[in-house]
Design a protein around this motif. Structure first.
Motif, PDB file in Angstrom:
ATOM      1  N   ALA A 135       0.722  -1.214  -0.082  1.00  0.00           N
ATOM      2  CA  ALA A 135      -0.096  -0.055   0.004  1.00  0.00           C
ATOM      3  C   ALA A 135       0.665   1.288  -0.027  1.00  0.00           C
ATOM      4  N   TYR A 136       2.042   1.198   0.349  1.00  0.00           N
ATOM      5  CA  TYR A 136       2.799   2.325   0.730  1.00  0.00           C
ATOM      6  C   TYR A 136       4.025   2.612  -0.070  1.00  0.00           C
ATOM      7  N   ARG A 137       4.704   1.484  -0.627  1.00  0.00           N
ATOM      8  CA  ARG A 137       5.986   1.787  -1.367  1.00  0.00           C
ATOM      9  C   ARG A 137       5.989   2.607  -2.403  1.00  0.00           C
ATOM     10  N   ARG A 138       5.027   2.897  -3.333  1.00  0.00           N
ATOM     11  CA  ARG A 138       4.846   3.723  -4.303  1.00  0.00           C
ATOM     12  C   ARG A 138       4.656   5.122  -4.008  1.00  0.00           C
ATOM     13  N   ARG A 139       4.274   5.374  -2.683  1.00  0.00           N
ATOM     14  CA  ARG A 139       3.372   6.641  -2.618  1.00  0.00           C
ATOM     15  C   ARG A 139       4.709   7.595  -2.144  1.00  0.00           C
ATOM     16  N   TYR A 140       4.295   8.790  -2.113  1.00  0.00           N
ATOM     17  CA  TYR A 140       5.449  10.030  -1.909  1.00  0.00           C
ATOM     18  C   TYR A 140       4.934  10.277   0.062  1.00  0.00           C
ATOM     19  N   LYS A 156       4.394  13.217   1.170  1.00  0.00           N
ATOM     20  CA  LYS A 156       3.065  14.107   1.507  1.00  0.00           C
ATOM     21  C   LYS A 156       1.701  13.687   1.422  1.00  0.00           C
ATOM     22  N   GLU A 157       1.854  12.213   0.941  1.00  0.00           N
ATOM     23  CA  GLU A 157       0.496  11.340   0.797  1.00  0.00           C
ATOM     24  C   GLU A 157       0.220  10.629   2.210  1.00  0.00           C
ATOM     25  N   LEU A 158       1.502  10.627   3.118  1.00  0.00           N
ATOM     26  CA  LEU A 158       1.243  10.063   4.283  1.00  0.00           C
ATOM     27  C   LEU A 158       1.087  11.090   5.490  1.00  0.00           C
ATOM     28  N   SER A 159       0.574  10.602   6.654  1.00  0.00           N
ATOM     29  CA  SER A 159       0.286  11.479   7.804  1.00  0.00           C
ATOM     30  C   SER A 159       1.263  11.683   8.463  1.00  0.00           C
ATOM     31  N   GLY A 160       1.456  12.290   9.527  1.00  0.00           N
ATOM     32  CA  GLY A 160       2.769  12.728  10.003  1.00  0.00           C
ATOM     33  C   GLY A 160       3.223  11.326  10.772  1.00  0.00           C
ATOM     34  N   GLY A 161       2.237  10.661  11.621  1.00  0.00           N
ATOM     35  CA  GLY A 161       2.731   9.503  12.218  1.00  0.00           C
ATOM     36  C   GLY A 161       3.370   8.407  11.225  1.00  0.00           C
ATOM     37  N   GLN A 162       2.958   8.506  10.028  1.00  0.00           N
ATOM     38  CA  GLN A 162       3.165   7.493   8.891  1.00  0.00           C
ATOM     39  C   GLN A 162       4.557   7.703   8.509  1.00  0.00           C
ATOM     40  N   GLN A 163       4.834   9.151   8.310  1.00  0.00           N
ATOM     41  CA  GLN A 163       6.077   9.662   7.993  1.00  0.00           C
ATOM     42  C   GLN A 163       7.207   9.310   8.822  1.00  0.00           C
ATOM     43  N   GLN A 164       6.665   9.726  10.175  1.00  0.00           N
ATOM     44  CA  GLN A 164       7.664   9.268  11.146  1.00  0.00           C
ATOM     45  C   GLN A 164       8.316   7.782  10.923  1.00  0.00           C
ATOM     46  N   ARG A 165       7.062   6.849  11.031  1.00  0.00           N
ATOM     47  CA  ARG A 165       7.560   5.471  10.715  1.00  0.00           C
ATOM     48  C   ARG A 165       8.481   5.001   9.605  1.00  0.00           C
ATOM     49  N   VAL A 166       8.292   5.796   8.547  1.00  0.00           N
ATOM     50  CA  VAL A 166       9.076   5.665   7.497  1.00  0.00           C
ATOM     51  C   VAL A 166      10.611   6.192   7.802  1.00  0.00           C
ATOM     52  N   ILE A 211      -2.182  12.171  20.468  1.00  0.00           N
ATOM     53  CA  ILE A 211      -2.714  10.614  20.233  1.00  0.00           C
ATOM     54  C   ILE A 211      -1.875   9.755  19.420  1.00  0.00           C
ATOM     55  N   THR A 212      -1.344  10.453  18.376  1.00  0.00           N
ATOM     56  CA  THR A 212      -0.177   9.848  17.384  1.00  0.00           C
ATOM     57  C   THR A 212       0.854   9.319  18.305  1.00  0.00           C
ATOM     58  N   ARG A 213       1.434  10.497  18.856  1.00  0.00           N
ATOM     59  CA  ARG A 213       2.430  10.242  19.711  1.00  0.00           C
ATOM     60  C   ARG A 213       2.521   9.213  20.599  1.00  0.00           C
ATOM     61  N   GLU A 214       1.274   9.014  21.254  1.00  0.00           N
ATOM     62  CA  GLU A 214       1.322   7.963  22.108  1.00  0.00           C
ATOM     63  C   GLU A 214       1.432   6.400  21.402  1.00  0.00           C
ATOM     64  N   ARG A 215       0.661   6.580  20.453  1.00  0.00           N
ATOM     65  CA  ARG A 215       0.667   5.265  19.367  1.00  0.00           C
ATOM     66  C   ARG A 215       2.111   4.825  19.009  1.00  0.00           C
ATOM     67  N   LEU A 216       2.767   5.931  18.562  1.00  0.00           N
ATOM     68  CA  LEU A 216       3.906   5.807  18.020  1.00  0.00           C
ATOM     69  C   LEU A 216       4.868   5.134  19.112  1.00  0.00           C
TER      70      LEU A 216
HETATM   71  P1  ADP Z   1      -0.399   6.144  12.439  1.00  0.00           P
HETATM   72  O1  ADP Z   1      -1.288   5.134  11.946  1.00  0.00           O
HETATM   73  O2  ADP Z   1       1.287   5.933  11.779  1.00  0.00           O
HETATM   74  O3  ADP Z   1      -0.448   6.298  13.819  1.00  0.00           O
HETATM   75  P2  ADP Z   1      -2.055   8.767  12.097  1.00  0.00           P
HETATM   76  O4  ADP Z   1      -2.141   8.393  13.529  1.00  0.00           O
HETATM   77  O5  ADP Z   1      -1.099   9.985  12.092  1.00  0.00           O
HETATM   78  O6  ADP Z   1      -0.683   7.759  11.910  1.00  0.00           O
HETATM   79  O7  ADP Z   1      -2.921   8.312  11.138  1.00  0.00           O
HETATM   80  C1  ADP Z   1      -3.986   7.714  11.458  1.00  0.00           C
HETATM   81  C2  ADP Z   1      -4.482   6.940  10.400  1.00  0.00           C
HETATM   82  O8  ADP Z   1      -5.289   7.992   9.269  1.00  0.00           O
HETATM   83  C3  ADP Z   1      -3.495   5.983   9.466  1.00  0.00           C
HETATM   84  O9  ADP Z   1      -3.599   5.045  10.078  1.00  0.00           O
HETATM   85  C4  ADP Z   1      -3.932   6.249   8.130  1.00  0.00           C
HETATM   86  O10 ADP Z   1      -4.555   5.146   7.827  1.00  0.00           O
HETATM   87  C5  ADP Z   1      -4.803   7.521   7.911  1.00  0.00           C
HETATM   88  N1  ADP Z   1      -4.271   8.773   7.295  1.00  0.00           N
HETATM   89  C6  ADP Z   1      -4.071   9.623   7.893  1.00  0.00           C
HETATM   90  N2  ADP Z   1      -3.720  10.652   6.997  1.00  0.00           N
HETATM   91  C7  ADP Z   1      -3.371  10.017   5.756  1.00  0.00           C
HETATM   92  C8  ADP Z   1      -3.189  10.357   4.323  1.00  0.00           C
HETATM   93  N3  ADP Z   1      -2.592  11.394   4.284  1.00  0.00           N
HETATM   94  N4  ADP Z   1      -3.272   9.318   3.632  1.00  0.00           N
HETATM   95  C9  ADP Z   1      -3.686   8.371   3.957  1.00  0.00           C
HETATM   96  N5  ADP Z   1      -4.200   7.715   5.144  1.00  0.00           N
HETATM   97  C10 ADP Z   1      -4.027   8.590   6.005  1.00  0.00           C
END
Ligand code: ADP
Ligand code: ADP
Length: 229
Positions: free
Chosen positions: A129-134, A136-146, A171-176
């Motif tokens: 789902a994520y390898r081909r994305r850029y 900016k298409e990811l949330s902050g939390g997802q970018q930090q995972r990358v 909330i994201t901070r705690e999950r990460l």
């Molecule tokens: P994480 O899942 O890494 O903790 P977040 O809590 O920031 O990241 O995001 C919560 C959920 O919202 C993610 O699991 C994701 O499915 C979705 N999401 C947020 N922003 C985006 C985005 N720009 N593109 C796709 N999905 C997103």
């Protein structure tokens, strides 16, 4: 093991040292948190360990080897570095960002691809789902995972993390943070993590190095010991 031995850093033109005679050792597989107020020298300490800057005095060892004698590029492949601003390259896909160091090391395509998939899995991002994305298409939390995946690419024994969760919403901070602790259960890296947040330090640190001005080591203990006082 990481060991700082009487390390002082004076930046050019500054009267006070940013780090003044700091000695500290970090055992293999332990998370040490550097906790202290803004400007006390935490980031400088990390940058000294991976040789982005040179100490004015003192020595720093990684697994017994003096890092001030090591080749800086080679050293940085053995020490992962994760920063708050993440620093993903926006024009590169997630796959290309995570594969940065393996490419620089000249790994073949197949090996890089396998490793990237493994790493994305490890940090909880579905590779397909994520390898081909850029970025900016990811949330902050997802970018930090990358960012974490990229730092782990060449399987470095040590990782330096500078406010890795600082830019995230609570909330994201705690999950990460939870995901990071789970990840560390599997990978057992030697980690130095910087924060100014006491709650984060208590949650993540096996030991906490409490720093005052000029990175003076005020206390260095397990969270339970610090809380008991
Ligand atoms: P994480 O899942 O890494 O903790 P977040 O809590 O920031 O990241 O995001 C919560 C959920 O919202 C993610 O699991 C994701 O499915 C979705 N999401 C947020 N922003 C985006 C985005 N720009 N593109 C796709 N999905 C997103
Ligand atoms: P922290 O990470 O704890 O906020 P830093 O290590 O960034 O602290 O900074 C420690 C001290 O060194 C501060 O007084 C800061 O202003 C100074 N400093 C940091 N980087 C530089 C630099 N490149 N040149 C001059 N002074 C610097």
């Amino acid at each position: 093991m990481i060991r700082l031995d009487g390390v002082t850093k004076r930046y050019p033109g500054q009267t006070d040292p940013a780090v003044d005679n700091l000695s500290l050792s970090v055992e293999d597989g332990e998370i040490v948190v550097l906790l202290g107020p803004s400007g006390c020298g935490k980031t400088t300490t990390l940058r000294l360990i991976n040789r982005l800057i040179e100490p004015t005095e003192g020595r720093i060892f990684l697994n017994g080897e003096d890092v001030t004698q090591a080749d800086p590029d080679e050293l940085r492949r053995r020490i992962g570095y994760v920063i708050q601003q993440i620093g993903l390259f926006p024009h590169m896909t997630i796959e290309a960002n995570v594969g940065l160091i393996p490419r620089a090391l000249g790994w073949d395509k197949k090996r890089i691809q396998t490793r990237v998939e493994e790493l994305l899995d490890l940090v909880g991002l579905e590779p397909a789902a994520y390898r081909r994305r850029y970025p900016k298409e990811l949330s902050g939390g997802q970018q930090q995972r990358v960012g974490v995946a990229r730092a782990l690419a060449a399987d470095p024994p040590a990782m330096l993390m500078d406010e890795p969760f600082g830019a995230l919403d609570p909330i994201t901070r705690e999950r990460l943070q939870d995901a990071f602790l789970e990840l560390q259960e599997q990978i057992g890296k030697t980690i130095v993590l910087v924060t100014h947040d006491l709650t984060e330090a208590l949650k993540l640190g096996d030991r906490i190095a409490m720093l005052g001005q000029h990175a003076k080591l005020v206390q260095y203990d397990a969270p339970a010991t610090i809380l008991a006082e």
